[in-house]
Scaffold this motif. Sequence first.
Motif, mmCIF file in Angstrom:
data_model
loop_
_atom_site.group_PDB
_atom_site.id
_atom_site.type_symbol
_atom_site.label_atom_id
_atom_site.label_comp_id
_atom_site.label_asym_id
_atom_site.label_seq_id
_atom_site.Cartn_x
_atom_site.Cartn_y
_atom_site.Cartn_z
ATOM 1 N N ILE A 25 -77.488 -33.534 15.490
ATOM 2 C CA ILE A 25 -77.975 -32.921 16.725
ATOM 3 C C ILE A 25 -77.134 -33.376 17.917
ATOM 4 O O ILE A 25 -76.656 -32.563 18.711
ATOM 5 C CB ILE A 25 -79.466 -33.253 16.941
ATOM 6 C CG1 ILE A 25 -80.329 -32.548 15.880
ATOM 7 C CG2 ILE A 25 -79.911 -32.873 18.352
ATOM 8 C CD1 ILE A 25 -81.770 -33.029 15.839
ATOM 9 N N VAL A 26 -76.953 -34.681 18.050
ATOM 10 C CA VAL A 26 -76.227 -35.241 19.187
ATOM 11 C C VAL A 26 -74.770 -34.796 19.182
ATOM 12 O O VAL A 26 -74.173 -34.586 20.247
ATOM 13 C CB VAL A 26 -76.341 -36.784 19.202
ATOM 14 C CG1 VAL A 26 -75.404 -37.415 20.211
ATOM 15 C CG2 VAL A 26 -77.786 -37.202 19.470
ATOM 16 N N ASN A 27 -74.217 -34.601 18.025
ATOM 17 C CA ASN A 27 -72.820 -34.193 17.905
ATOM 18 C C ASN A 27 -72.539 -32.877 18.630
ATOM 19 O O ASN A 27 -71.409 -32.637 19.059
ATOM 20 C CB ASN A 27 -72.435 -34.087 16.427
ATOM 21 C CG ASN A 27 -70.948 -34.099 16.223
ATOM 22 O OD1 ASN A 27 -70.222 -34.824 16.898
ATOM 23 N ND2 ASN A 27 -70.486 -33.296 15.289
ATOM 24 N N MET A 31 -70.464 -33.824 26.698
ATOM 25 C CA MET A 31 -70.010 -35.218 26.805
ATOM 26 C C MET A 31 -70.941 -36.080 27.657
ATOM 27 O O MET A 31 -71.185 -37.238 27.328
ATOM 28 C CB MET A 31 -68.580 -35.287 27.354
ATOM 29 C CG MET A 31 -67.518 -34.868 26.333
ATOM 30 S SD MET A 31 -67.663 -35.733 24.742
ATOM 31 C CE MET A 31 -67.281 -37.403 25.218
ATOM 32 N N PHE A 32 -71.461 -35.536 28.751
ATOM 33 C CA PHE A 32 -72.359 -36.326 29.587
ATOM 34 C C PHE A 32 -73.596 -36.748 28.793
ATOM 35 O O PHE A 32 -73.979 -37.914 28.795
ATOM 36 C CB PHE A 32 -72.774 -35.556 30.849
ATOM 37 C CG PHE A 32 -73.708 -36.335 31.716
ATOM 38 C CD1 PHE A 32 -73.268 -37.417 32.468
ATOM 39 C CD2 PHE A 32 -75.053 -36.004 31.776
ATOM 40 C CE1 PHE A 32 -74.134 -38.149 33.262
ATOM 41 C CE2 PHE A 32 -75.939 -36.731 32.563
ATOM 42 C CZ PHE A 32 -75.477 -37.807 33.309
ATOM 43 N N ALA A 33 -74.197 -35.805 28.096
ATOM 44 C CA ALA A 33 -75.390 -36.110 27.298
ATOM 45 C C ALA A 33 -75.055 -37.086 26.165
ATOM 46 O O ALA A 33 -75.830 -38.005 25.889
ATOM 47 C CB ALA A 33 -75.997 -34.824 26.743
ATOM 48 N N LYS A 34 -73.911 -36.899 25.518
ATOM 49 C CA LYS A 34 -73.507 -37.820 24.451
ATOM 50 C C LYS A 34 -73.307 -39.234 24.978
ATOM 51 O O LYS A 34 -73.693 -40.209 24.327
ATOM 52 C CB LYS A 34 -72.200 -37.353 23.802
ATOM 53 C CG LYS A 34 -72.339 -36.206 22.853
ATOM 54 C CD LYS A 34 -70.973 -35.865 22.270
ATOM 55 C CE LYS A 34 -71.033 -34.632 21.418
ATOM 56 N NZ LYS A 34 -69.712 -34.265 20.889
ATOM 57 N N ILE A 39 -75.469 -41.780 22.827
ATOM 58 C CA ILE A 39 -75.053 -43.075 22.268
ATOM 59 C C ILE A 39 -76.276 -43.944 21.972
ATOM 60 O O ILE A 39 -76.363 -44.579 20.919
ATOM 61 C CB ILE A 39 -74.081 -43.792 23.227
ATOM 62 C CG1 ILE A 39 -72.723 -43.072 23.220
ATOM 63 C CG2 ILE A 39 -73.914 -45.259 22.865
ATOM 64 C CD1 ILE A 39 -71.765 -43.554 24.294
ATOM 65 N N GLN A 40 -77.215 -43.962 22.892
ATOM 66 C CA GLN A 40 -78.401 -44.796 22.737
ATOM 67 C C GLN A 40 -79.242 -44.369 21.539
ATOM 68 O O GLN A 40 -79.676 -45.207 20.750
ATOM 69 C CB GLN A 40 -79.260 -44.727 24.009
ATOM 70 C CG GLN A 40 -78.590 -45.308 25.234
ATOM 71 C CD GLN A 40 -78.546 -46.826 25.197
ATOM 72 O OE1 GLN A 40 -79.224 -47.471 24.415
ATOM 73 N NE2 GLN A 40 -77.736 -47.405 26.054
ATOM 74 N N ILE A 41 -79.459 -43.071 21.414
ATOM 75 C CA ILE A 41 -80.339 -42.599 20.340
ATOM 76 C C ILE A 41 -79.686 -42.754 18.972
ATOM 77 O O ILE A 41 -80.356 -43.107 18.000
ATOM 78 C CB ILE A 41 -80.810 -41.148 20.602
ATOM 79 C CG1 ILE A 41 -82.004 -40.814 19.711
ATOM 80 C CG2 ILE A 41 -79.709 -40.147 20.413
ATOM 81 C CD1 ILE A 41 -82.672 -39.505 20.079
ATOM 82 N N ALA A 85 -84.741 -37.142 25.640
ATOM 83 C CA ALA A 85 -83.855 -36.005 25.347
ATOM 84 C C ALA A 85 -84.605 -34.685 25.428
ATOM 85 O O ALA A 85 -84.074 -33.687 25.944
ATOM 86 C CB ALA A 85 -83.221 -36.181 23.968
ATOM 87 N N TYR A 86 -85.840 -34.663 24.948
ATOM 88 C CA TYR A 86 -86.627 -33.432 25.009
ATOM 89 C C TYR A 86 -86.972 -33.083 26.456
ATOM 90 O O TYR A 86 -86.836 -31.931 26.879
ATOM 91 C CB TYR A 86 -87.891 -33.559 24.166
ATOM 92 C CG TYR A 86 -88.723 -32.295 24.198
ATOM 93 C CD1 TYR A 86 -88.281 -31.145 23.548
ATOM 94 C CD2 TYR A 86 -89.916 -32.244 24.900
ATOM 95 C CE1 TYR A 86 -89.028 -29.975 23.580
ATOM 96 C CE2 TYR A 86 -90.671 -31.088 24.937
ATOM 97 C CZ TYR A 86 -90.223 -29.949 24.282
ATOM 98 O OH TYR A 86 -90.949 -28.794 24.323
ATOM 99 N N THR A 87 -87.383 -34.082 27.217
ATOM 100 C CA THR A 87 -87.716 -33.864 28.626
ATOM 101 C C THR A 87 -86.505 -33.329 29.395
ATOM 102 O O THR A 87 -86.651 -32.502 30.293
ATOM 103 C CB THR A 87 -88.205 -35.180 29.264
ATOM 104 O OG1 THR A 87 -89.376 -35.602 28.572
ATOM 105 C CG2 THR A 87 -88.502 -35.015 30.742
#
Length: 122
Positions: A25-27, A31-34, A39-41, A85-87
């Motif tokens: 999912i994160v992939n 870039m900002f969200a990653k 990275i944290q999740i 992430a959902y919020t």
Amino acid sequence: MGSKYFRELRVYQLAEKLADEIWQIVNDWDMFAKNTIGIQIVRSADSIGANIAEGVGRGSYQDDKRFIRIARGSLNETQHWLRRAYTRRLLTLEQIDRLKLMINDLAPQLNSYLNSIGKNTK
């Protein structure tokens, strides 16, 4: 320790499945969200299985239990990041539902595994 190698443990397999799903999912995020939540999740999700593996390898029931407790903490952290992430509209409702099913399977397995450590000393 028990006779099962950590990769054979169902709880470890569930942890891997959750971490791999989150990675996929994160992939796909920008870039900002990653670089922020991503990275944290990923780290917290990967930490669940890593702590299961490390606990098994430590050679004592006390250490194994300690690392399973840490794995539970990592699962809680993962849930925190999923909520963030959902919020922030990085996850769809379908993704949340799929991940929630995995977490609802993994969480009681972690507790059961913790409670079983040291009980079967054959």
